[in-house]
Motif scaffolding. Structure first.
Motif, PDB file in Angstrom:
ATOM      1  N   GLN A 186       0.797  -1.226   0.000  1.00  0.00           N
ATOM      2  CA  GLN A 186       0.000   0.000   0.000  1.00  0.00           C
ATOM      3  C   GLN A 186       0.831   1.279   0.000  1.00  0.00           C
ATOM      4  OE1 GLN A 186      -2.899  -0.396   3.241  1.00  0.00           O
ATOM      5  NE2 GLN A 186      -3.110  -2.576   2.761  1.00  0.00           N
ATOM      6  N   HIS A 187       2.087   1.200   0.471  1.00  0.00           N
ATOM      7  CA  HIS A 187       2.883   2.420   0.602  1.00  0.00           C
ATOM      8  C   HIS A 187       4.216   2.403  -0.150  1.00  0.00           C
ATOM      9  CE1 HIS A 187       0.059   3.745   3.670  1.00  0.00           C
ATOM     10  NE2 HIS A 187       0.210   2.573   4.275  1.00  0.00           N
ATOM     11  N   GLU A 188       4.784   1.212  -0.379  1.00  0.00           N
ATOM     12  CA  GLU A 188       6.052   1.101  -1.095  1.00  0.00           C
ATOM     13  C   GLU A 188       5.997  -0.080  -2.057  1.00  0.00           C
ATOM     14  OE1 GLU A 188       9.606   2.123   1.685  1.00  0.00           O
ATOM     15  OE2 GLU A 188       8.148   1.078   2.967  1.00  0.00           O
ATOM     16  N   PRO A 189       5.116  -0.017  -3.057  1.00  0.00           N
ATOM     17  CA  PRO A 189       4.877  -1.180  -3.918  1.00  0.00           C
ATOM     18  C   PRO A 189       6.103  -1.702  -4.645  1.00  0.00           C
ATOM     19  CG  PRO A 189       3.908   0.807  -4.853  1.00  0.00           C
ATOM     20  CD  PRO A 189       4.286   1.145  -3.460  1.00  0.00           C
ATOM     21  N   GLU A 190       7.112  -0.839  -4.840  1.00  0.00           N
ATOM     22  CA  GLU A 190       8.328  -1.326  -5.493  1.00  0.00           C
ATOM     23  C   GLU A 190       9.025  -2.412  -4.665  1.00  0.00           C
ATOM     24  OE1 GLU A 190       9.410   2.298  -3.041  1.00  0.00           O
ATOM     25  OE2 GLU A 190       7.783   1.683  -4.385  1.00  0.00           O
ATOM     26  N   LEU A 191       8.795  -2.396  -3.361  1.00  0.00           N
ATOM     27  CA  LEU A 191       9.410  -3.401  -2.482  1.00  0.00           C
ATOM     28  C   LEU A 191       8.649  -4.729  -2.492  1.00  0.00           C
ATOM     29  CD1 LEU A 191      10.401  -1.259   0.648  1.00  0.00           C
ATOM     30  CD2 LEU A 191      11.699  -1.705  -1.444  1.00  0.00           C
ATOM     31  N   LEU A 192       7.484  -4.735  -3.106  1.00  0.00           N
ATOM     32  CA  LEU A 192       6.716  -5.977  -3.215  1.00  0.00           C
ATOM     33  C   LEU A 192       7.501  -7.019  -4.016  1.00  0.00           C
ATOM     34  CD1 LEU A 192       3.922  -6.830  -2.203  1.00  0.00           C
ATOM     35  CD2 LEU A 192       2.991  -6.180  -4.434  1.00  0.00           C
ATOM     36  N   VAL A 193       8.370  -6.545  -4.900  1.00  0.00           N
ATOM     37  CA  VAL A 193       9.226  -7.437  -5.684  1.00  0.00           C
ATOM     38  C   VAL A 193      10.017  -8.363  -4.760  1.00  0.00           C
ATOM     39  CG1 VAL A 193      11.184  -7.534  -7.281  1.00  0.00           C
ATOM     40  CG2 VAL A 193       9.431  -5.763  -7.567  1.00  0.00           C
ATOM     41  N   ALA A 194      10.523  -7.813  -3.662  1.00  0.00           N
ATOM     42  CA  ALA A 194      11.346  -8.591  -2.730  1.00  0.00           C
ATOM     43  C   ALA A 194      10.557  -9.739  -2.110  1.00  0.00           C
ATOM     44  CB  ALA A 194      11.890  -7.676  -1.632  1.00  0.00           C
ATOM     45  N   HIS A 195       9.320  -9.463  -1.740  1.00  0.00           N
ATOM     46  CA  HIS A 195       8.510 -10.504  -1.096  1.00  0.00           C
ATOM     47  C   HIS A 195       8.079 -11.573  -2.098  1.00  0.00           C
ATOM     48  CE1 HIS A 195       8.197  -8.623   2.875  1.00  0.00           C
ATOM     49  NE2 HIS A 195       8.219  -7.480   2.215  1.00  0.00           N
ATOM     50  N   ALA A 196       7.749 -11.155  -3.313  1.00  0.00           N
ATOM     51  CA  ALA A 196       7.376 -12.130  -4.343  1.00  0.00           C
ATOM     52  C   ALA A 196       8.569 -13.013  -4.698  1.00  0.00           C
ATOM     53  CB  ALA A 196       6.869 -11.401  -5.584  1.00  0.00           C
ATOM     54  N   TYR A 197       9.731 -12.403  -4.857  1.00  0.00           N
ATOM     55  CA  TYR A 197      10.953 -13.145  -5.179  1.00  0.00           C
ATOM     56  C   TYR A 197      11.268 -14.166  -4.088  1.00  0.00           C
ATOM     57  CZ  TYR A 197      16.019 -14.011  -5.269  1.00  0.00           C
ATOM     58  OH  TYR A 197      17.250 -14.591  -5.242  1.00  0.00           O
ATOM     59  N   THR A 198      11.245 -13.713  -2.849  1.00  0.00           N
ATOM     60  CA  THR A 198      11.612 -14.577  -1.724  1.00  0.00           C
ATOM     61  C   THR A 198      10.696 -15.791  -1.626  1.00  0.00           C
ATOM     62  OG1 THR A 198      12.436 -12.668  -0.509  1.00  0.00           O
ATOM     63  CG2 THR A 198      11.990 -14.652   0.764  1.00  0.00           C
ATOM     64  N   ARG A 199       9.407 -15.590  -1.809  1.00  0.00           N
ATOM     65  CA  ARG A 199       8.466 -16.684  -1.667  1.00  0.00           C
ATOM     66  C   ARG A 199       8.420 -17.579  -2.908  1.00  0.00           C
ATOM     67  NH1 ARG A 199       7.916 -18.502   2.875  1.00  0.00           N
ATOM     68  NH2 ARG A 199       7.110 -20.062   1.435  1.00  0.00           N
ATOM     69  N   TYR A 200       8.088 -17.036  -4.064  1.00  0.00           N
ATOM     70  CA  TYR A 200       7.809 -17.870  -5.219  1.00  0.00           C
ATOM     71  C   TYR A 200       9.043 -18.572  -5.780  1.00  0.00           C
ATOM     72  CZ  TYR A 200       3.208 -15.691  -5.202  1.00  0.00           C
ATOM     73  OH  TYR A 200       1.964 -15.262  -4.831  1.00  0.00           O
ATOM     74  N   MET A 201      10.184 -17.881  -5.807  1.00  0.00           N
ATOM     75  CA  MET A 201      11.382 -18.549  -6.294  1.00  0.00           C
ATOM     76  C   MET A 201      11.781 -19.689  -5.361  1.00  0.00           C
ATOM     77  SD  MET A 201      12.080 -17.187  -9.233  1.00  0.00           S
ATOM     78  CE  MET A 201      10.271 -17.191  -9.371  1.00  0.00           C
ATOM     79  N   GLY A 202      11.548 -19.494  -4.066  1.00  0.00           N
ATOM     80  CA  GLY A 202      11.809 -20.580  -3.118  1.00  0.00           C
ATOM     81  C   GLY A 202      10.858 -21.745  -3.318  1.00  0.00           C
ATOM     82  N   ASP A 203       9.593 -21.430  -3.587  1.00  0.00           N
ATOM     83  CA  ASP A 203       8.592 -22.481  -3.783  1.00  0.00           C
ATOM     84  C   ASP A 203       8.923 -23.345  -4.997  1.00  0.00           C
ATOM     85  OD1 ASP A 203       7.228 -21.352  -1.658  1.00  0.00           O
ATOM     86  OD2 ASP A 203       5.927 -20.154  -2.945  1.00  0.00           O
ATOM     87  N   LEU A 204       9.463 -22.709  -6.027  1.00  0.00           N
ATOM     88  CA  LEU A 204       9.789 -23.425  -7.256  1.00  0.00           C
ATOM     89  C   LEU A 204      11.127 -24.145  -7.165  1.00  0.00           C
ATOM     90  CD1 LEU A 204       8.597 -20.796  -9.882  1.00  0.00           C
ATOM     91  CD2 LEU A 204       7.643 -23.093  -9.549  1.00  0.00           C
ATOM     92  N   SER A 205      11.883 -23.875  -6.111  1.00  0.00           N
ATOM     93  CA  SER A 205      13.195 -24.508  -5.946  1.00  0.00           C
ATOM     94  C   SER A 205      13.152 -25.482  -4.778  1.00  0.00           C
ATOM     95  CB  SER A 205      14.264 -23.422  -5.742  1.00  0.00           C
ATOM     96  OG  SER A 205      14.318 -22.562  -6.858  1.00  0.00           O
ATOM     97  N   GLY A 206      13.598 -25.037  -3.609  1.00  0.00           N
ATOM     98  CA  GLY A 206      13.630 -25.921  -2.447  1.00  0.00           C
ATOM     99  C   GLY A 206      12.277 -26.451  -2.053  1.00  0.00           C
ATOM    100  N   GLY A 207      11.223 -25.707  -2.364  1.00  0.00           N
ATOM    101  CA  GLY A 207       9.876 -26.158  -2.020  1.00  0.00           C
ATOM    102  C   GLY A 207       9.523 -27.489  -2.644  1.00  0.00           C
ATOM    103  N   GLN A 208      10.102 -27.768  -3.823  1.00  0.00           N
ATOM    104  CA  GLN A 208       9.804 -29.025  -4.486  1.00  0.00           C
ATOM    105  C   GLN A 208      10.433 -30.215  -3.758  1.00  0.00           C
ATOM    106  OE1 GLN A 208       7.480 -28.999  -7.108  1.00  0.00           O
ATOM    107  NE2 GLN A 208       7.414 -26.993  -6.117  1.00  0.00           N
ATOM    108  N   VAL A 209      11.535 -29.949  -3.065  1.00  0.00           N
ATOM    109  CA  VAL A 209      12.146 -30.988  -2.239  1.00  0.00           C
ATOM    110  C   VAL A 209      11.305 -31.219  -0.988  1.00  0.00           C
ATOM    111  CG1 VAL A 209      14.186 -31.625  -0.901  1.00  0.00           C
ATOM    112  CG2 VAL A 209      14.453 -30.480  -3.104  1.00  0.00           C
ATOM    113  N   LEU A 210      10.854 -30.117  -0.372  1.00  0.00           N
ATOM    114  CA  LEU A 210      10.035 -30.227   0.834  1.00  0.00           C
ATOM    115  C   LEU A 210       8.742 -30.989   0.547  1.00  0.00           C
ATOM    116  CD1 LEU A 210      10.473 -26.641   2.333  1.00  0.00           C
ATOM    117  CD2 LEU A 210      11.703 -28.736   2.940  1.00  0.00           C
TER     118      LEU A 210
END
Length: 313
Positions: free
Chosen positions: A142-166
């Motif tokens: 709501q206040h710093e949408p450019e930083l939303l990139v960081a949260h999307a990167y941290t979650r989704y890239m992890g889900d597609l990588s280590g998440g597949q092992v979990l």
């Protein structure tokens, strides 16, 4: 939540959650994907070495704890995807908006229905650590949408990588159905090649029109996101240590003989008053002294030992 995507059994624990599987010769050290990769290495290492993650990778995950982890993910992704929807036309985030391929909320709803039933909403609540994470995501969206990139990167890239092992670890350790109930969160049905998609995602990140200061702030926010995740892991680890009694395959939890079993609501409900006036724990001790029962118990212990050896392999 790697290069060892074939399974965790043969890989190094410290490598299991890595996002980057191959080097891309076309990237520059000033590209956002490279800045994030280098700038979050320490956070990666710390996240991988939390007790919760180490236990999970070894298959030492209790079903009740896995359910609570799924609840935490539900609240996290509900917040993240709400803010992504809010900013889907904002140029600082729009190129990374892949709802069909990435969004996890509906998959998590399926998992919660499997674990908690149709009335799952009445049975779950957001934990304290998860709430802090959720609050930060909403603030950023709501206040710093450019930083939303960081949260999307941290979650989704992890889900597609280590998440597949979990996913594989959870399915085996918890004896979940081969039809993939309970692990829909890890299933990306609309991504045919995870590695190619991650390359596309990083290319989109690198094409964002961002100055040096904004890129640095995104890296800082990604490290903040890792800290939020680690706080959730630590919270789950503390809860896990308190789960000393757990029903196995619908049976009674194991009682260690300490305290008054008759006062335990779970046992009282299960026993339904059919055990007689004496305490069922002491009654069980008396029964266990009989030779035939001891023989049966010895056989059961042997079977359980074999099962435990398989479980922690």
């Amino acid at each position: 939540m790697p290069s060892a995507m074939e399974g965790s059994e043969g890989g190094e624990e410290g490598e299991i959650l890595r996002y980057e599987e191959t080097e891309d010769d076309n990237v520059s050290p000033t590209d956002l994907s490279e800045l994030l990769k280098e700038g979050t290495k320490e956070s990666h290492d710390r996240a991988e070495n939390t007790q919760f993650v180490k236990d999970f990778l070894k298959g030492r995950i209790k079903k009740e704890l896995f359910k609570l982890a799924t609840v935490a993910l539900y609240f996290t992704y509900s917040a993240l995807e709400e803010e992504m929807d809010r900013n889907k036309d904002n140029p600082v985030f729009a190129p990374l908006y892949f709802p069909l391929e990435l969004h996890r909320r509906e998959a998590l709803v399926k998992d919660l229905k499997y674990f908690y039933g149709e009335d799952w909403k009445e049975k779950i609540q957001c934990s304290e650590a998860t709430q802090h994470y959720v609050d930060r995501i909403h603030h950023v969206g709501q206040h710093e949408p450019e930083l939303l990139v960081a949260h999307a990167y941290t979650r989704y890239m992890g889900d597609l990588s280590g998440g597949q092992v979990l996913k594989k670890v959870a399915q085996r350790a918890l004896k979940l159905p081969s039809t993939e109930e309970g692990i829909q969160f890890y299933m990306f049905d609309n991504i045919s090649n995870a590695q190619q998609f991650k390359q596309l995602y990083r290319a989109r990140m690198n094409a964002l029109d961002l100055d040096k200061n904004t890129k640095e702030r995104i890296v800082e926010e990604a490290n903040r996101a890792f800290r939020f995740n680690m706080q959730v892991f630590d919270e789950l680890d503390k809860i896990g240590r308190s789960l000393t009694e757990e029903a196995q395959d619908g049976g009674f939890p194991v009682h260690d003989g300490k305290g008054d079993l008759c006062k335990c609501p779970y046992y009282a409900d299960k026993l339904g008053g059919k055990a007689g006036p004496g305490c069922p724990y002491h009654a069980a001790l008396a029964l266990a002294k009989q030779p035939l029962v001891q023989l049966i118990l010895a056989a059961c212990v042997a079977v359980a030992a074999g099962a435990a050896a398989w479980y922690i392999m």
